[in-house]
Design an enzyme around this catalytic site. Structure first.
Site, PDB file in Angstrom:
ATOM      1  N   ASP A 136       0.796  -1.245   0.000  1.00 53.05           N
ATOM      2  CA  ASP A 136       0.000   0.000   0.000  1.00 53.05           C
ATOM      3  C   ASP A 136       0.830   1.300   0.000  1.00 53.05           C
ATOM      4  O   ASP A 136       0.498   2.243   0.743  1.00 53.05           O
ATOM      5  CB  ASP A 136      -0.956   0.009   1.205  1.00 53.05           C
ATOM      6  CG  ASP A 136      -1.937  -1.150   1.200  1.00 53.05           C
ATOM      7  OD1 ASP A 136      -1.932  -1.944   0.258  1.00 53.05           O
ATOM      8  OD2 ASP A 136      -2.722  -1.262   2.174  1.00 53.05           O
TER       9      ASP A 136
ATOM     10  N   ASP B 164      -4.487  -0.866  -1.840  1.00 56.65           N
ATOM     11  CA  ASP B 164      -5.763  -0.704  -1.149  1.00 56.65           C
ATOM     12  C   ASP B 164      -6.719  -0.070  -2.158  1.00 56.65           C
ATOM     13  O   ASP B 164      -6.383   0.950  -2.775  1.00 56.65           O
ATOM     14  CB  ASP B 164      -5.520   0.225   0.063  1.00 56.65           C
ATOM     15  CG  ASP B 164      -6.422  -0.049   1.245  1.00 56.65           C
ATOM     16  OD1 ASP B 164      -6.720  -1.233   1.525  1.00 56.65           O
ATOM     17  OD2 ASP B 164      -6.832   0.928   1.904  1.00 56.65           O
TER      18      ASP B 164
ATOM     19  N   HIS C  31     -10.678   0.700  -2.581  1.00 54.14           N
ATOM     20  CA  HIS C  31     -12.033   0.679  -2.031  1.00 54.14           C
ATOM     21  C   HIS C  31     -13.058   1.321  -2.962  1.00 54.14           C
ATOM     22  O   HIS C  31     -12.786   2.382  -3.546  1.00 54.14           O
ATOM     23  CB  HIS C  31     -12.071   1.462  -0.710  1.00 54.14           C
ATOM     24  CG  HIS C  31     -11.193   0.902   0.370  1.00 54.14           C
ATOM     25  ND1 HIS C  31     -11.231  -0.420   0.757  1.00 54.14           N
ATOM     26  CD2 HIS C  31     -10.254   1.496   1.165  1.00 54.14           C
ATOM     27  CE1 HIS C  31     -10.353  -0.606   1.735  1.00 54.14           C
ATOM     28  NE2 HIS C  31      -9.741   0.532   2.002  1.00 54.14           N
TER      29      HIS C  31
ATOM     30  N   HIS D 210     -17.287   2.757   0.942  1.00 49.25           N
ATOM     31  CA  HIS D 210     -16.838   1.502   1.569  1.00 49.25           C
ATOM     32  C   HIS D 210     -17.204   1.483   3.059  1.00 49.25           C
ATOM     33  O   HIS D 210     -17.150   2.521   3.733  1.00 49.25           O
ATOM     34  CB  HIS D 210     -15.316   1.352   1.401  1.00 49.25           C
ATOM     35  CG  HIS D 210     -14.794   0.021   1.814  1.00 49.25           C
ATOM     36  ND1 HIS D 210     -14.163  -0.176   3.021  1.00 49.25           N
ATOM     37  CD2 HIS D 210     -14.828  -1.185   1.193  1.00 49.25           C
ATOM     38  CE1 HIS D 210     -13.823  -1.461   3.108  1.00 49.25           C
ATOM     39  NE2 HIS D 210     -14.210  -2.089   2.014  1.00 49.25           N
TER      40      HIS D 210
ATOM     41  N   HIS E 186     -10.538   6.880   1.849  1.00 53.38           N
ATOM     42  CA  HIS E 186      -9.169   6.775   1.312  1.00 53.38           C
ATOM     43  C   HIS E 186      -9.118   5.706   0.233  1.00 53.38           C
ATOM     44  O   HIS E 186      -9.941   4.794   0.208  1.00 53.38           O
ATOM     45  CB  HIS E 186      -8.178   6.420   2.440  1.00 53.38           C
ATOM     46  CG  HIS E 186      -8.407   5.057   3.004  1.00 53.38           C
ATOM     47  ND1 HIS E 186      -9.383   4.782   3.936  1.00 53.38           N
ATOM     48  CD2 HIS E 186      -7.818   3.866   2.731  1.00 53.38           C
ATOM     49  CE1 HIS E 186      -9.375   3.495   4.225  1.00 53.38           C
ATOM     50  NE2 HIS E 186      -8.446   2.905   3.507  1.00 53.38           N
TER      51      HIS E 186
ATOM     52  N   LYS F 135      -6.893  -5.097  -2.937  1.00 50.72           N
ATOM     53  CA  LYS F 135      -7.636  -5.616  -1.783  1.00 50.72           C
ATOM     54  C   LYS F 135      -8.550  -4.540  -1.241  1.00 50.72           C
ATOM     55  O   LYS F 135      -8.307  -3.352  -1.476  1.00 50.72           O
ATOM     56  CB  LYS F 135      -6.662  -6.106  -0.709  1.00 50.72           C
ATOM     57  CG  LYS F 135      -5.772  -4.996  -0.175  1.00 50.72           C
ATOM     58  CD  LYS F 135      -4.771  -5.541   0.822  1.00 50.72           C
ATOM     59  CE  LYS F 135      -3.903  -4.432   1.378  1.00 50.72           C
ATOM     60  NZ  LYS F 135      -4.650  -3.395   2.128  1.00 50.72           N
TER      61      LYS F 135
ATOM     62  N   CYS G 254      -1.791  -2.876   7.760  1.00 48.27           N
ATOM     63  CA  CYS G 254      -1.720  -3.813   6.630  1.00 48.27           C
ATOM     64  C   CYS G 254      -0.438  -4.627   6.610  1.00 48.27           C
ATOM     65  O   CYS G 254      -0.467  -5.807   6.250  1.00 48.27           O
ATOM     66  CB  CYS G 254      -1.974  -3.077   5.326  1.00 48.27           C
ATOM     67  SG  CYS G 254      -3.700  -2.529   5.228  1.00 48.27           S
TER      68      CYS G 254
HETATM   69  C1  VGL Z   1      -4.495   0.559   5.778  1.00 50.88           C
HETATM   70  C2  VGL Z   1      -6.077   1.455   7.153  1.00 50.88           C
HETATM   71  C3  VGL Z   1      -7.030   1.343   6.183  1.00 50.88           C
HETATM   72  C4  VGL Z   1      -3.070   0.141   5.578  1.00 50.88           C
HETATM   73  C5  VGL Z   1      -5.451   0.421   4.779  1.00 50.88           C
HETATM   74  O1  VGL Z   1      -2.612   0.055   4.422  1.00 50.88           O
HETATM   75  O2  VGL Z   1      -2.374  -0.092   6.616  1.00 50.88           O
HETATM   76  N1  VGL Z   1      -4.813   1.055   6.959  1.00 50.88           N
HETATM   77  N2  VGL Z   1      -6.710   0.821   4.989  1.00 50.88           N
HETATM   78 ZN    ZN Z   2      -8.149   0.892   3.444  1.00 53.82          ZN
END
Ligand code: VGL
Ligand code: ZN
Length: 196
Positions: free
Chosen positions: A8, A46, A48, A52, A80, A105, A150
């Site tokens: 991410d 990431d 979404h 979401h 986000h 994801k 993550c």
């Molecule tokens: C993440 C919060 C929400 C991450 C992703 O990549 O750690 N954290 N979505």
């Molecule tokens: Zn996320």
């Protein structure tokens, strides 16, 4: 065979983004340099849909508060990494051209996915395990954002699936809400993740 899994490294998790991780952009150059030493490079993204279920905005709740979902507790985040937006793109300096695989994801509205292996219900697979095993990639190094969400969830799931796992903290940055980083590091250490 060794894989570098870069989690991410997207605009929204870097300074100026929607869910910025302090120093998130500092790891981009060192990650690019690390890529050349591995048999495979995998990026996670990431990704979404609008609205979401992990977004606080849809719950009339404060960002960073917690709710119970059918699959367990969930932190509510600012909107986000919405599919197709600039915030969801990889950091512009990340050498995404070197990736063998880009794994998205968090694309199902009703469920979040911190881990690169399983969604937050801990049973719905992303397919990454099959990909790694069929390529003989059994030795995994994790880098990216965020160490305490993550990255940690991915590393712990990788251990459960029998991979050899390293988290290179020089190539990671954390959100660090409350004790989330301490907790993630201690879970990883007791699970025999090699945290360097
Ligand atoms: C993440 C919060 C929400 C991450 C992703 O990549 O750690 N954290 N979505
Ligand atoms: Zn996320």
């Amino acid at each position: 065979m060794r894989a570098l899994i870069v989690v991410d490294v997207q605009n929204d998790f870097c300074p100026g983004g929607a869910l910025p991780v302090m120093g998130g952009d500092e790891i981009v150059d060192p990650i690019n340099e690390a890529m050349v030493g591995f048999d495979a490079v995998i990026l996670t993204q990431d990704w979404h849909p609008v609205g979401h279920s992990s977004f606080a905005s849809g719950h009339y709740a404060e960002s960073f508060s917690r709710v119970e979902m059918p699959y367990g507790p969930q932190v509510l985040w600012p909107d986000h990494c919405v599919q197709g937006t600039t915030g969801a793109l990889f950091h512009g300096a990340l050498r995404s051209d070197r990736a063998d695989l880009v794994l998205r994801k968090g694309y199902r509205s009703a469920i979040d996915s911190y881990s690169a292996f399983f969604e937050n219900d801990q049973i719905t697979p992303t397919g990454l395990e099959g990909y790694l095993n069929s390529r003989g990639l059994r030795d995994l190094t994790f880098a990216g954002l965020a160490t305490d969400y993550c990255v940690a969830f991915s590393a712990l799931d990788a251990i459960r699936q029998g991979f050899k796992v390293t988290v290179d903290t020089r190539l990671c940055r954390a959100i660090n809400m409350g004790e989330s980083l301490e907790l993630a590091l201690s879970k990883m250490e007791s699970a025999k993740v090699s945290v360097v």
